[in-house]
Every structure is written in C-alpha cells, then in structure tokens.
Design a protein around this motif. Structure first.
Motif, PDB file in Angstrom:
ATOM      1  N   HIS A  54       0.836  -1.199   0.000  1.00 22.70           N
ATOM      2  CA  HIS A  54       0.000   0.000   0.000  1.00 22.70           C
ATOM      3  C   HIS A  54       0.863   1.237   0.000  1.00 22.70           C
ATOM      4  O   HIS A  54       0.419   2.314   0.369  1.00 22.70           O
ATOM      5  CB  HIS A  54      -0.899   0.018   1.246  1.00 22.70           C
ATOM      6  CG  HIS A  54      -2.068  -0.896   1.141  1.00 22.70           C
ATOM      7  ND1 HIS A  54      -2.744  -1.372   2.232  1.00 22.70           N
ATOM      8  CD2 HIS A  54      -2.685  -1.437   0.066  1.00 22.70           C
ATOM      9  CE1 HIS A  54      -3.714  -2.158   1.815  1.00 22.70           C
ATOM     10  NE2 HIS A  54      -3.704  -2.220   0.515  1.00 22.70           N
ATOM     11  N   LYS A  57       4.093   4.464  -5.060  1.00 15.77           N
ATOM     12  CA  LYS A  57       3.457   4.418  -6.368  1.00 15.77           C
ATOM     13  C   LYS A  57       4.402   5.032  -7.388  1.00 15.77           C
ATOM     14  O   LYS A  57       5.106   5.989  -7.090  1.00 15.77           O
ATOM     15  CB  LYS A  57       2.129   5.167  -6.340  1.00 15.77           C
ATOM     16  CG  LYS A  57       1.135   4.553  -5.372  1.00 15.77           C
ATOM     17  CD  LYS A  57      -0.167   5.343  -5.321  1.00 15.77           C
ATOM     18  CE  LYS A  57      -1.123   4.708  -4.321  1.00 15.77           C
ATOM     19  NZ  LYS A  57      -2.402   5.465  -4.221  1.00 15.77           N
ATOM     20  N   SER A  70      -4.638   2.684  -7.508  1.00 14.71           N
ATOM     21  CA  SER A  70      -5.033   2.394  -6.128  1.00 14.71           C
ATOM     22  C   SER A  70      -5.154   0.887  -5.945  1.00 14.71           C
ATOM     23  O   SER A  70      -5.239   0.135  -6.925  1.00 14.71           O
ATOM     24  CB  SER A  70      -6.349   3.089  -5.774  1.00 14.71           C
ATOM     25  OG  SER A  70      -7.393   2.669  -6.620  1.00 14.71           O
ATOM     26  N   ARG A  71      -5.190   0.480  -4.665  1.00 19.42           N
ATOM     27  CA  ARG A  71      -5.198  -0.950  -4.351  1.00 19.42           C
ATOM     28  C   ARG A  71      -6.114  -1.184  -3.163  1.00 19.42           C
ATOM     29  O   ARG A  71      -6.148  -0.374  -2.234  1.00 19.42           O
ATOM     30  CB  ARG A  71      -3.777  -1.407  -4.011  1.00 19.42           C
ATOM     31  CG  ARG A  71      -3.581  -2.905  -3.893  1.00 19.42           C
ATOM     32  CD  ARG A  71      -2.097  -3.226  -3.842  1.00 19.42           C
ATOM     33  NE  ARG A  71      -1.870  -4.674  -3.933  1.00 19.42           N
ATOM     34  CZ  ARG A  71      -0.657  -5.213  -4.016  1.00 19.42           C
ATOM     35  NH1 ARG A  71       0.419  -4.445  -4.023  1.00 19.42           N
ATOM     36  NH2 ARG A  71      -0.533  -6.536  -4.094  1.00 19.42           N
ATOM     37  N   THR A  72      -6.852  -2.294  -3.192  1.00 19.55           N
ATOM     38  CA  THR A  72      -7.761  -2.601  -2.098  1.00 19.55           C
ATOM     39  C   THR A  72      -7.001  -3.071  -0.857  1.00 19.55           C
ATOM     40  O   THR A  72      -5.859  -3.516  -0.949  1.00 19.55           O
ATOM     41  CB  THR A  72      -8.762  -3.689  -2.525  1.00 19.55           C
ATOM     42  OG1 THR A  72      -8.047  -4.822  -3.035  1.00 19.55           O
ATOM     43  CG2 THR A  72      -9.707  -3.163  -3.590  1.00 19.55           C
ATOM     44  N   TRP A  75      -5.224  -6.370  -0.689  1.00 21.28           N
ATOM     45  CA  TRP A  75      -4.071  -6.500  -1.596  1.00 21.28           C
ATOM     46  C   TRP A  75      -4.404  -7.089  -2.961  1.00 21.28           C
ATOM     47  O   TRP A  75      -3.578  -6.975  -3.870  1.00 21.28           O
ATOM     48  CB  TRP A  75      -2.953  -7.389  -0.997  1.00 21.28           C
ATOM     49  CG  TRP A  75      -2.710  -7.208   0.450  1.00 21.28           C
ATOM     50  CD1 TRP A  75      -3.124  -8.022   1.461  1.00 21.28           C
ATOM     51  CD2 TRP A  75      -1.999  -6.142   1.072  1.00 21.28           C
ATOM     52  NE1 TRP A  75      -2.718  -7.520   2.672  1.00 21.28           N
ATOM     53  CE2 TRP A  75      -2.029  -6.376   2.470  1.00 21.28           C
ATOM     54  CE3 TRP A  75      -1.350  -5.007   0.588  1.00 21.28           C
ATOM     55  CZ2 TRP A  75      -1.433  -5.522   3.377  1.00 21.28           C
ATOM     56  CZ3 TRP A  75      -0.745  -4.160   1.494  1.00 21.28           C
ATOM     57  CH2 TRP A  75      -0.790  -4.412   2.868  1.00 21.28           C
ATOM     58  N   ASN A  77      -6.770  -6.522  -5.423  1.00 22.80           N
ATOM     59  CA  ASN A  77      -7.319  -5.806  -6.568  1.00 22.80           C
ATOM     60  C   ASN A  77      -6.663  -4.437  -6.714  1.00 22.80           C
ATOM     61  O   ASN A  77      -6.369  -3.767  -5.717  1.00 22.80           O
ATOM     62  CB  ASN A  77      -8.827  -5.622  -6.393  1.00 22.80           C
ATOM     63  CG  ASN A  77      -9.519  -6.933  -6.075  1.00 22.80           C
ATOM     64  OD1 ASN A  77      -9.364  -7.916  -6.780  1.00 22.80           O
ATOM     65  ND2 ASN A  77     -10.259  -6.955  -4.974  1.00 22.80           N
ATOM     66  N   ILE A  78      -6.471  -4.040  -7.962  1.00 18.90           N
ATOM     67  CA  ILE A  78      -5.981  -2.687  -8.209  1.00 18.90           C
ATOM     68  C   ILE A  78      -6.884  -2.008  -9.229  1.00 18.90           C
ATOM     69  O   ILE A  78      -7.614  -2.672  -9.972  1.00 18.90           O
ATOM     70  CB  ILE A  78      -4.509  -2.656  -8.692  1.00 18.90           C
ATOM     71  CG1 ILE A  78      -4.349  -3.397 -10.022  1.00 18.90           C
ATOM     72  CG2 ILE A  78      -3.573  -3.187  -7.619  1.00 18.90           C
ATOM     73  CD1 ILE A  78      -2.986  -3.170 -10.667  1.00 18.90           C
ATOM     74  N   CYS A  95      -2.808  -5.841 -16.645  1.00 22.66           N
ATOM     75  CA  CYS A  95      -2.523  -5.877 -15.214  1.00 22.66           C
ATOM     76  C   CYS A  95      -1.327  -6.804 -14.989  1.00 22.66           C
ATOM     77  O   CYS A  95      -1.199  -7.849 -15.668  1.00 22.66           O
ATOM     78  CB  CYS A  95      -3.752  -6.394 -14.475  1.00 22.66           C
ATOM     79  SG  CYS A  95      -3.591  -6.420 -12.673  1.00 22.66           S
ATOM     80  N   TYR A  97       1.510  -8.540 -11.979  1.00 23.41           N
ATOM     81  CA  TYR A  97       1.846  -8.866 -10.584  1.00 23.41           C
ATOM     82  C   TYR A  97       3.277  -9.388 -10.523  1.00 23.41           C
ATOM     83  O   TYR A  97       3.694 -10.177 -11.375  1.00 23.41           O
ATOM     84  CB  TYR A  97       0.893  -9.947 -10.063  1.00 23.41           C
ATOM     85  CG  TYR A  97       1.267 -10.501  -8.708  1.00 23.41           C
ATOM     86  CD1 TYR A  97       2.179 -11.563  -8.579  1.00 23.41           C
ATOM     87  CD2 TYR A  97       0.701  -9.982  -7.554  1.00 23.41           C
ATOM     88  CE1 TYR A  97       2.519 -12.063  -7.333  1.00 23.41           C
ATOM     89  CE2 TYR A  97       1.024 -10.489  -6.305  1.00 23.41           C
ATOM     90  CZ  TYR A  97       1.938 -11.528  -6.194  1.00 23.41           C
ATOM     91  OH  TYR A  97       2.269 -12.024  -4.966  1.00 23.41           O
TER      92      TYR A  97
END
Length: 115
Positions: A54, A57, A70-72, A75, A77-78, A95, A97
């Motif tokens: 979090h 950026k 942004s990120r939930t 962790w 979802n973005i 996307c 990772y």
C-alpha cells in the motif's frame, strides 16, 4: 499461482475518463508490486503505473497528474483511474503482478481514445 482479470476498458473521447479494474486471485502477497502496462499497436509494452503493497506508487511521466493507481485493503485488486485521456493513451492495458520470482499478467483490456 496468481490469476489476474482486467475490466473497464472501452471507447472514450479525448478529455474523458475511464476506470480500469484488475481482480486478482491466488497467492497474492502484501509485499508484491502490482501495476498497469499498456501496448499500443506497433509499439513495445510500457509501464503505466505500479504500487508496492500500500506504499510507493510509480507513474510513467506521460500520465502523471492524470492517472491514479489504487489498491484494495486485501491486496488483491488494483484500479487505474484515467482522467483527461488523450489519443496517445490508446492501447491494450495489462494488469501485472510481481513478487520475487512470481510474475503474472492479465489478458488485457482495450482502451481507445478518439480525437
């Protein structure tokens, strides 16, 4: 294993906005870096924005001040809020990772910005 599914792409006029979502599943680490890359026709895939945990950026220069990643809290979802879109933002958005040796890509979502 990590699986990523993007959504939210589409056709928009220049100056408009879109919000991309990436839903992750599997063994997603809180220390991982997730982000968005894009590929325009005939060009190489390029980094758009990333977020680590979090925390930090990172944005490519051309989208600073217009895009927000942004990120939930879980962790997994973005999102990428894209404002003041320009025709040069057109491309397939992927996307991504990464955590140590684990790397995964989504299938991509098309964003088209008309002038």
């Amino acid at each position: 294993q990590v699986q990523l599914v993007e959504s939210g792409g589409g056709l928009v006029q220049a100056g408009g906005s879109l919000k991309l979502s990436c839903s992750g599943s599997g063994s997603i680490s809180s220390l991982s870096t997730m982000g968005w890359y894009r590929q325009a026709p005939g060009k190489q895939r390029e980094l758009v924005a990333t977020v680590t945990g979090h925390g930090p950026k990172n944005y490519t220069e051309s989208v600073k001040g217009r895009f927000i990643i942004s990120r939930t809290t879980n962790w997994k979802n973005i999102f990428l809020q894209m404002n003041n879109l320009k025709p040069e933002d057109t491309g397939v958005y992927y996307c991504h990772y990464r955590r140590l040796s684990v790397e995964s890509w989504g299938q991509g979502t098309q964003v088209t910005v008309s002038s």
